[in-house]
Design an enzyme around this catalytic site. Sequence first.
Site, PDB file in Angstrom:
ATOM      1  N   GLU A 169       0.825  -1.222   0.000  1.00  0.00           N
ATOM      2  CA  GLU A 169       0.000   0.000   0.000  1.00  0.00           C
ATOM      3  C   GLU A 169       0.858   1.271   0.000  1.00  0.00           C
ATOM      4  O   GLU A 169       0.689   2.173   0.824  1.00  0.00           O
ATOM      5  CB  GLU A 169      -0.954  -0.022   1.193  1.00  0.00           C
ATOM      6  N   GLU A 357      -5.839  -7.717  -0.976  1.00  0.00           N
ATOM      7  CA  GLU A 357      -6.626  -7.604   0.249  1.00  0.00           C
ATOM      8  C   GLU A 357      -8.051  -7.174  -0.069  1.00  0.00           C
ATOM      9  O   GLU A 357      -8.269  -6.255  -0.846  1.00  0.00           O
ATOM     10  CB  GLU A 357      -6.012  -6.577   1.220  1.00  0.00           C
TER      11      GLU A 357
END
Length: 456
Positions: A169, A357
């Site tokens: 991320e 995710e």
Amino acid sequence: MGAKGFPEGFLWGSSTNAQQFEGGWNEGGKGLSIADVRKIPNMPKESNFEDFKIASDHYHHLKEDIGYLGEMGFKIYRFTMSWSRIFPNGDDLEPNEDGLAFYDTMLKELEKYNIQPVVTLYAYDLPYNLLKKYNGWMSRECVKDYLHYVETVVTRFKGRVKYWVPFNEQNCVIFDDEYITGYKTKNKKELFQLQHNMNLAYAQATQLVHKIDPEAKTGGNICNTCVYPFSCNPKDVEAADHFAYIFGYGYADILARKKYSKYYLKYFSEYDLSDIIFDGDLDIIGAAEPDFLSITYYMSSVIKSNNDEQIISMSNIKGTNPYCEQTEWGWNIDPYGFKHFLIDFYHRYQMPILILENGLGHRDKLEDDGTITDDYRIKYLKEHIERMKEAVEEGVEIIGYLTWSAIDLYSTREGFEKRYGFVYVDKNDNLKRYPKKSFYWYKKVIATNGEDLSND
């Protein structure tokens, strides 16, 4: 007519992160990371921990945990390596062999169950020594030390890991710099410096992976939301566009198109960046060799113009959508947003997508008989998988779908109270594991390649 359903060989699985899952913070020669000394403001007292040192104690439950993944029939599993487990100080000349042995054991267990590993190389756990030594990612020395770590692990595990992701991320650093890197930037110029060094590291890491293991694949990771304007007021639409470009597309342009867009650089235009972007830096970024784009998705966001630059913030990300349900923690539950997000990023970048995710955080109840009935999680995943299936049938190339998370772990700011896994971890009884109802449901989903999503 296009084929229906998920393609043969579609990879089903789940993800974890070392700092939230691994524990064993001072065992096997591991050094301190920023996660080991991190203090989270307003952490709920009932979380029962003040830090990530124990987490889910995967360090001592490795074979048991991967056995659960094998029982579920996982095709793929993403874990992160802890830099400070392999290089305790971050800049050691030689690696810690005990740390490498831990990950060797992990790969052997995954191989036993024919589970394809995905390895993320950095997930919010910089070796603490590097933060003290030179402010971590604020220094180009960090790029050099990181690449030494990357070269070491890719060389050691060559041929055993097909998918490598340099950073977790990476785009979230724009509003969460201190959590991700340990350093709190003083202004936007420092923020850019932090980002730029990570971008240089990302680009060179992709090249290293291919140089060492030509059969391996690598790509960047974007955490994003589906962004809606609060209303059809052009000011709200402009604010939503700005959010989408700075938080999402601007970073994906770096990871996938290998360049800074003019729009993204405009965000930092009040500063002279010539002492940050050196001659040759843009060539380094342009020489990146990504094979795919990995994404994480949990929710959609509603963005409202507030006439200032606070648009890029966690509070705005969690803007309430009155047409969606929200989790206890204010995250909009939006399956269509997932489909929109997938189509948007695929058609914009024309790269295969690996979903790293997607999941629902919720309080789970362990019953006296050891069962956990988490129908809410099944509902969330079912509806998101249905929308993902539509995206696949409409032409989006998706390598695989990994939920967050495989097994309960220590949530970044809510401790164990906010759970995501298919396996319950009992913090009150020596971290004993219990499969949840969703465990058996996802096992069926995997066995049928996403065809049977019924909850029975």
